[in-house]
Design a protein around this motif. Sequence first.
Motif, PDB file in Angstrom:
ATOM      1  N   THR A  45       0.868  -1.172   0.000  1.00  0.00           N
ATOM      2  CA  THR A  45       0.000   0.000   0.000  1.00  0.00           C
ATOM      3  C   THR A  45       0.907   1.224   0.000  1.00  0.00           C
ATOM      4  N   VAL A  46       0.619   2.151  -0.890  1.00  0.00           N
ATOM      5  CA  VAL A  46       1.420   3.364  -0.985  1.00  0.00           C
ATOM      6  C   VAL A  46       0.510   4.563  -0.768  1.00  0.00           C
ATOM      7  N   ALA A  47       0.957   5.475   0.038  1.00  0.00           N
ATOM      8  CA  ALA A  47       0.155   6.651   0.377  1.00  0.00           C
ATOM      9  C   ALA A  47       0.962   7.921   0.190  1.00  0.00           C
ATOM     10  N   TRP A  48       0.222   9.005   0.073  1.00  0.00           N
ATOM     11  CA  TRP A  48       0.804  10.342   0.113  1.00  0.00           C
ATOM     12  C   TRP A  48       0.307  11.026   1.379  1.00  0.00           C
ATOM     13  N   PHE A  49       1.243  11.609   2.086  1.00  0.00           N
ATOM     14  CA  PHE A  49       0.946  12.462   3.220  1.00  0.00           C
ATOM     15  C   PHE A  49       1.521  13.838   2.899  1.00  0.00           C
ATOM     16  N   ARG A  50       1.058  14.838   3.619  1.00  0.00           N
ATOM     17  CA  ARG A  50       1.623  16.163   3.416  1.00  0.00           C
ATOM     18  C   ARG A  50       1.749  16.887   4.743  1.00  0.00           C
ATOM     19  N   GLN A  51       2.701  17.790   4.787  1.00  0.00           N
ATOM     20  CA  GLN A  51       2.916  18.577   5.984  1.00  0.00           C
ATOM     21  C   GLN A  51       3.076  20.032   5.601  1.00  0.00           C
ATOM     22  N   ALA A  52       2.118  20.823   6.010  1.00  0.00           N
ATOM     23  CA  ALA A  52       2.161  22.260   5.764  1.00  0.00           C
ATOM     24  C   ALA A  52       2.989  22.941   6.849  1.00  0.00           C
ATOM     25  N   SER A  65      -4.153   0.962  -2.282  1.00  0.00           N
ATOM     26  CA  SER A  65      -3.888  -0.256  -1.517  1.00  0.00           C
ATOM     27  C   SER A  65      -3.122  -1.288  -2.331  1.00  0.00           C
ATOM     28  N   TYR A  66      -2.512  -2.232  -1.622  1.00  0.00           N
ATOM     29  CA  TYR A  66      -1.825  -3.319  -2.314  1.00  0.00           C
ATOM     30  C   TYR A  66      -2.865  -4.180  -3.040  1.00  0.00           C
ATOM     31  N   GLY A  67      -2.382  -4.992  -3.968  1.00  0.00           N
ATOM     32  CA  GLY A  67      -3.289  -5.873  -4.693  1.00  0.00           C
ATOM     33  C   GLY A  67      -4.077  -5.112  -5.740  1.00  0.00           C
ATOM     34  N   VAL A  68      -5.333  -4.936  -5.529  1.00  0.00           N
ATOM     35  CA  VAL A  68      -6.215  -4.340  -6.546  1.00  0.00           C
ATOM     36  C   VAL A  68      -6.077  -2.830  -6.645  1.00  0.00           C
ATOM     37  N   GLY A  69      -5.407  -2.190  -5.694  1.00  0.00           N
ATOM     38  CA  GLY A  69      -5.181  -0.747  -5.781  1.00  0.00           C
ATOM     39  C   GLY A  69      -6.410   0.084  -5.464  1.00  0.00           C
ATOM     40  N   THR A  70      -7.165  -0.330  -4.483  1.00  0.00           N
ATOM     41  CA  THR A  70      -8.280   0.503  -4.030  1.00  0.00           C
ATOM     42  C   THR A  70      -7.743   1.854  -3.570  1.00  0.00           C
ATOM     43  N   THR A  71      -8.472   2.907  -3.909  1.00  0.00           N
ATOM     44  CA  THR A  71      -7.984   4.243  -3.576  1.00  0.00           C
ATOM     45  C   THR A  71      -8.754   4.854  -2.409  1.00  0.00           C
ATOM     46  N   TYR A  72      -8.049   5.659  -1.643  1.00  0.00           N
ATOM     47  CA  TYR A  72      -8.603   6.328  -0.476  1.00  0.00           C
ATOM     48  C   TYR A  72      -8.132   7.774  -0.504  1.00  0.00           C
ATOM     49  N   TYR A  73      -9.001   8.683  -0.051  1.00  0.00           N
ATOM     50  CA  TYR A  73      -8.673  10.101  -0.072  1.00  0.00           C
ATOM     51  C   TYR A  73      -9.111  10.770   1.225  1.00  0.00           C
ATOM     52  N   ALA A  74      -8.345  11.783   1.605  1.00  0.00           N
ATOM     53  CA  ALA A  74      -8.823  12.674   2.640  1.00  0.00           C
ATOM     54  C   ALA A  74      -9.992  13.468   2.073  1.00  0.00           C
ATOM     55  N   GLU A  75     -10.941  13.783   2.927  1.00  0.00           N
ATOM     56  CA  GLU A  75     -12.149  14.468   2.454  1.00  0.00           C
ATOM     57  C   GLU A  75     -11.836  15.753   1.707  1.00  0.00           C
ATOM     58  N   SER A  76     -10.865  16.494   2.193  1.00  0.00           N
ATOM     59  CA  SER A  76     -10.559  17.801   1.595  1.00  0.00           C
ATOM     60  C   SER A  76      -9.917  17.690   0.221  1.00  0.00           C
ATOM     61  N   MET A  77      -9.511  16.491  -0.141  1.00  0.00           N
ATOM     62  CA  MET A  77      -8.826  16.297  -1.423  1.00  0.00           C
ATOM     63  C   MET A  77      -9.640  15.505  -2.432  1.00  0.00           C
ATOM     64  N   LYS A  78     -10.745  14.959  -1.978  1.00  0.00           N
ATOM     65  CA  LYS A  78     -11.609  14.229  -2.911  1.00  0.00           C
ATOM     66  C   LYS A  78     -12.073  15.153  -4.017  1.00  0.00           C
ATOM     67  N   ALA A 127       3.732   0.493   2.938  1.00  0.00           N
ATOM     68  CA  ALA A 127       3.659  -0.580   3.924  1.00  0.00           C
ATOM     69  C   ALA A 127       3.176  -1.826   3.206  1.00  0.00           C
ATOM     70  N   SER A 128       3.774  -2.957   3.534  1.00  0.00           N
ATOM     71  CA  SER A 128       3.388  -4.189   2.844  1.00  0.00           C
ATOM     72  C   SER A 128       2.138  -4.792   3.475  1.00  0.00           C
ATOM     73  N   PHE A 129       1.232  -5.205   2.612  1.00  0.00           N
ATOM     74  CA  PHE A 129       0.009  -5.901   3.015  1.00  0.00           C
ATOM     75  C   PHE A 129      -0.730  -5.168   4.150  1.00  0.00           C
ATOM     76  N   LEU A 130      -0.826  -3.848   3.994  1.00  0.00           N
ATOM     77  CA  LEU A 130      -1.469  -3.045   5.033  1.00  0.00           C
ATOM     78  C   LEU A 130      -2.983  -3.215   4.979  1.00  0.00           C
ATOM     79  N   ASN A 131      -3.571  -3.530   6.120  1.00  0.00           N
ATOM     80  CA  ASN A 131      -5.034  -3.622   6.226  1.00  0.00           C
ATOM     81  C   ASN A 131      -5.646  -2.290   5.811  1.00  0.00           C
ATOM     82  N   ASP A 132      -6.670  -2.350   4.989  1.00  0.00           N
ATOM     83  CA  ASP A 132      -7.273  -1.114   4.475  1.00  0.00           C
ATOM     84  C   ASP A 132      -7.827  -0.220   5.581  1.00  0.00           C
ATOM     85  N   ASN A 133      -8.112  -0.782   6.745  1.00  0.00           N
ATOM     86  CA  ASN A 133      -8.611   0.041   7.851  1.00  0.00           C
ATOM     87  C   ASN A 133      -7.551   1.008   8.375  1.00  0.00           C
TER      88      ASN A 133
END
Length: 125
Positions: A32-39, A51-64, A98-104
């Motif tokens: 699973t690969v993510a982007w974080f940011r620090q202002a 996410s790993y495998g199928v690549g499900t995507t997740y977003y912070a609300e402000s960036m959707k 992170a490898s095989f990170l639970n989507d939660n």
Amino acid sequence: VQLQASGGGSVQAGDSRRLSCVASGRAFNHYTVAWFRQAPGKEREFAAASSYGVGTTYYAESMKGRFIISRDNTKNTVYLQMNNLQPEDTAVYYCAAASFLNDNYVYTERYYNFWGQGTQVTVSS
């Protein structure tokens, strides 16, 4: 795995920018690969994840709706397409894996054990 983030720079409000995160090593699709940011003066926050495998995507609300994360496992690369950038998007952007990170847990930085060096994005009005 080692991560190299790139693509940052200075842009005007309303512009777009694409960040890239290239990973070394094998079995990239296991991560699973993510982007974080620090202002400036703020804590680091979650932006988006693939996410790993199928690549499900997740977003912070402000960036959707403005940010799009995608990945090309053949190139060991994750992208963050950022559209309609605003001054409040000014930050250092980090990719993390992170490898095989639970989507939660994708939203929580402490579960990521590999980090890139960060790339600065500055948006002026």
